[in-house]
Design an enzyme around this catalytic site. Structure first.
Site, PDB file in Angstrom:
ATOM      1  CG  ASP A 185      -0.188   0.035   2.513  1.00  0.00           C
ATOM      2  OD1 ASP A 185       0.629  -0.872   2.726  1.00  0.00           O
ATOM      3  OD2 ASP A 185      -0.422   0.957   3.307  1.00  0.00           O
ATOM      4  CG  MET A 219       6.182  -0.400  -2.553  1.00  0.00           C
ATOM      5  SD  MET A 219       6.859  -1.914  -3.241  1.00  0.00           S
ATOM      6  CE  MET A 219       5.619  -3.103  -2.750  1.00  0.00           C
ATOM      7  CB  CYS A 220       0.224   1.498  -5.051  1.00  0.00           C
ATOM      8  SG  CYS A 220       0.882  -0.015  -5.789  1.00  0.00           S
ATOM      9  CB  THR A 221      -0.341   7.011  -5.597  1.00  0.00           C
ATOM     10  OG1 THR A 221       1.032   7.257  -5.889  1.00  0.00           O
ATOM     11  CG2 THR A 221      -0.978   8.288  -5.098  1.00  0.00           C
ATOM     12  CB  VAL A 222      -3.596   4.080  -1.443  1.00  0.00           C
ATOM     13  CG1 VAL A 222      -5.012   3.639  -1.092  1.00  0.00           C
ATOM     14  CG2 VAL A 222      -2.701   2.871  -1.668  1.00  0.00           C
TER      15      VAL A 222
END
Length: 630
Positions: free
Chosen positions: A498, A500-503
């Site tokens: 979570d 590592m990704c733009t949430v």
């Protein structure tokens, strides 16, 4: 034909070049707008070079027809008018007979001072700029005194053609002249007709022994000047002797001549010989790229002349933009810039399109997966608008706190990035991590560029413009890092999925991207193109320093934060150290972010904060009751 009423052919055949409509479209958007009043035109009618098979001379209209001077080329200059209407309904409702009579009366009155004004034309039109269809109708007023009847009593081929042709060569802008009783030629005017009974007219017709209807204009004018004249010798001069001819014409009147009573004609017939307007569809003739170019300008220019007349579209069009990041923000920003007419956009990214990207990043499709993000985003923009100047640069932006592993490659990346910043007017910071934004922020200050920053949270976002570095530090707006008391460092190591990704909520990126572009456009409308003024406004409204949006509450806030003297990115100590040492400074920052903290003064700020905290606890020397602690 001898003994019959005099017959006439149409005065000329109009030909409207594609460039005429292109110029009309430009004028409609930039000059005429909603103005449907009369506009002047010019043209030429070339009598000596009439195409074979044509029954009359041509009235040729092009983009040059909109100038004050007659368009270039050979032939007699002719003045005209344009009435361009705003809707097809207005075009259809025009009282054609009334308009023709008005223009004929106008030409009739003006010709009494200068007989060359007998020849006039006008055009009514409607331009549908969305579909590139143009409706137009050309009219060349031909008039005759209402009480005057013309009968031909004799006619024949002209034998002394050279005499008249030479006179017209000497006076190339004259349509007519007179011949006196001694055979001398004079200019046609009211003062010269006293002892003249011969009228020489340049004829636009090619039909044997049948003159153009324009001849009626000159004969009626002659009769007005000499009311008692009952016959006239009429000489029609054409391109050569074999086609030129003379006529003896009896001027019959059934009542007293009225100077204002005219019989008028002149509306041009279409290719089916019907008295109806013509329609020209340029959508199939124009270069599709040109159509796209003009269509893009259409929406913007409509906005300019209907809502914001002072809006400077050229400054937007001529601004080059560098997008650092070709992800969700980069894609949406690219599309919004294109909609505003920006023509030069460069993407920088080192990633590849993943399977999760296309649903959130509008410049990618399923087939894009696995391809380089920057190049693919640029290619998609060209597919949307082929005339945009765009490219994608596959580049790893050097990040503060990430030690140098391959100095040759990272120095090359740095130099490429520096050159990109130097060669663009505006820099957008749209990357995933804080440390990626540090070096471009420093470069933007060092090169004094406009820097726009957009960053996302789960349901919030911030959009801001960095302060103009040319201003004094105390008057400058802060940058993205001015709120920090520590320099950015490696935040990418040991991150969970979570992290590592733009949430974010899907709508947040659209809102941040659109507001960042709108902020730039508003900034470009400022007279300085960049400013640190606090409460300034432009033609588009407010010009905030930063906008913070909160989707959970559906609200936004305008905020301003001043530049921090110890900022790790925009402080004078950091920027001037970069200017002095270049790559050596950058390499030191990459290897150890503490170097930047020491240089900017953040280390002292941190130390003072720790000392202040210690003082608080040292002053708290009262013993507390153990019962209270329980």
């Amino acid at each position: 034909m001898v003994g019959d009423h005099m017959k006439f052919t149409i005065p000329c055949q109009s030909f409207l070049d594609t460039s005429f409509f292109q110029e009309l479209a430009r004028l409609k958007l930039e000059v005429l707008k909603l103005d449907s009043s009369r506009k002047e035109l010019t043209s030429r009618i070339d009598i000596k070079h009439i195409p074979k098979g044509s029954s009359c001379a041509h009235l040729f209209l092009s983009n040059e027809s909109f100038g004050d001077e007659p368009q270039s080329g050979t032939g007699l200059p002719v003045k005209g008018s344009l009435y361009n209407y705003n809707t097809i309904e207005d075009f259809k409702k025009v009282d054609k007979a009334s308009l023709l009579n008005q223009r004929a009366q106008e030409a009739w009155k003006e010709s009494q001072d200068d007989p060359n004004n007998c020849v006039r034309f006008f055009v009514i039109s409607f331009a549908d700029l969305k579909s590139y269809k143009f409706f137009h109708w050309v009219c060349v007023p031909c008039f005759q005194l209402e009480s005057l009847n013309l009968k031909v009593t004799a006619s024949g081929t002209l034998t002394d053609f050279d005499k008249y042709d030479s006179w017209f060569d000497t006076y190339p802008e004259c349509w007519s002249c007179l011949e006196d009783s001694d055979g001398g030629l004079r200019n046609f005017s009211k003062d010269e007709v006293t002892d003249c009974a011969t009228l020489i007219v340049r004829d636009t017709s090619t039909i044997k022994m049948v003159p153009s209807a324009l001849v009626k204009n000159f004969v009626s004018l002659f009769k007005l000047f000499v009311p008692k004249l009952d016959s006239i010798r009429l000489i029609l001069v054409r391109s050569d002797a074999s086609s030129s001819f003379w006529m003896e014409v009896k001027l019959c009147t059934d009542r007293e001549i009225s100077a204002s009573a005219l019989k008028v004609s002149g509306w041009e017939r279409n290719s089916q010989n019907k008295l109806t307007p013509r329609a020209t569809d340029l959508s199939t003739l124009l270069d599709p790229l040109q159509v796209a170019d003009q269509s893009l300008d259409l929406n913007l220019k409509l906005m300019k002349w209907r809502i914001a007349p002072e809006l400077d579209l050229d400054v937007i069009k001529n601004t080059s933009v560098l997008l650092l990041g070709a992800g969700t923000l980069g894609c949406y920003v690219g599309r919004a810039l294109l909609a505003w007419g920006v023509r030069e956009i460069t993407f920088v990214d080192n990633g590849r399109v993943s399977y999760s990207n296309p649903v959130r990043q509008p410049l990618f499709v399923f087939d894009s997966c696995g391809k380089p993000k920057a190049a693919t985003a640029a290619e998609s923009l060209r597919k949307i608008f082929p005339l945009v100047k765009t490219r994608g640069v596959d580049l790893q932006v050097p990040m503060i706190g990430h030690p140098v592993m391959n100095e040759t490659k990272e120095q090359r990346d740095f130099e490429t990035l520096h050159e990109l910043v130097r060669s663009h007017d505006v820099i957008f910071l749209l990357m995933d991590s804080r440390e990626t934004r540090w070096l471009p922020t420093v470069l933007g200050c060092a090169e004094n560029k406009i820097v726009i920053n957009a960053a996302l949270g789960f349901d919030s976002y911030v959009v801001m413009r960095h302060g103009a570095y040319s201003e004094q530090e105390e008057n400058r707006h802060g940058c993205y890092f001015c709120q920090d008391v520590v320099a950015p460092s490696d935040s990418l190591a040991d991150r969970t999925l979570d992290q590592m990704c733009t949430v974010t909520r899907p709508g947040v990126a659209l809102m941040a991207a659109s507001q960042s572009v709108e902020l730039l456009v508003s900034l470009l409308q400022h007279q300085d193109r960049n400013t640190n003024e606090v409460s300034t406004k432009t033609i588009l409204g407010d010009l905030p320093h930063q906008v913070r949006g909160f989707l959970s509450e559906f609200k936004t806030l305008q905020l301003r934060s001043p530049a921090f003297k110890q900022c790790s990115a925009c402080s004078s100590s950091v920027v001037e150290a970069f200017r002095a040492h270049g790559w050596d400074f950058v390499a030191a920052a990459l290897n150890n972010y503490k170097y930047v903290e020491d240089l900017s003064g953040l280390t002292n700020v941190q130390a003072k904060a720790e000392d202040a905290l210690k003082d608080i606890f040292e002053d708290w020397d009262e013993e507390l009751d153990e019962d209270l602690l329980v």
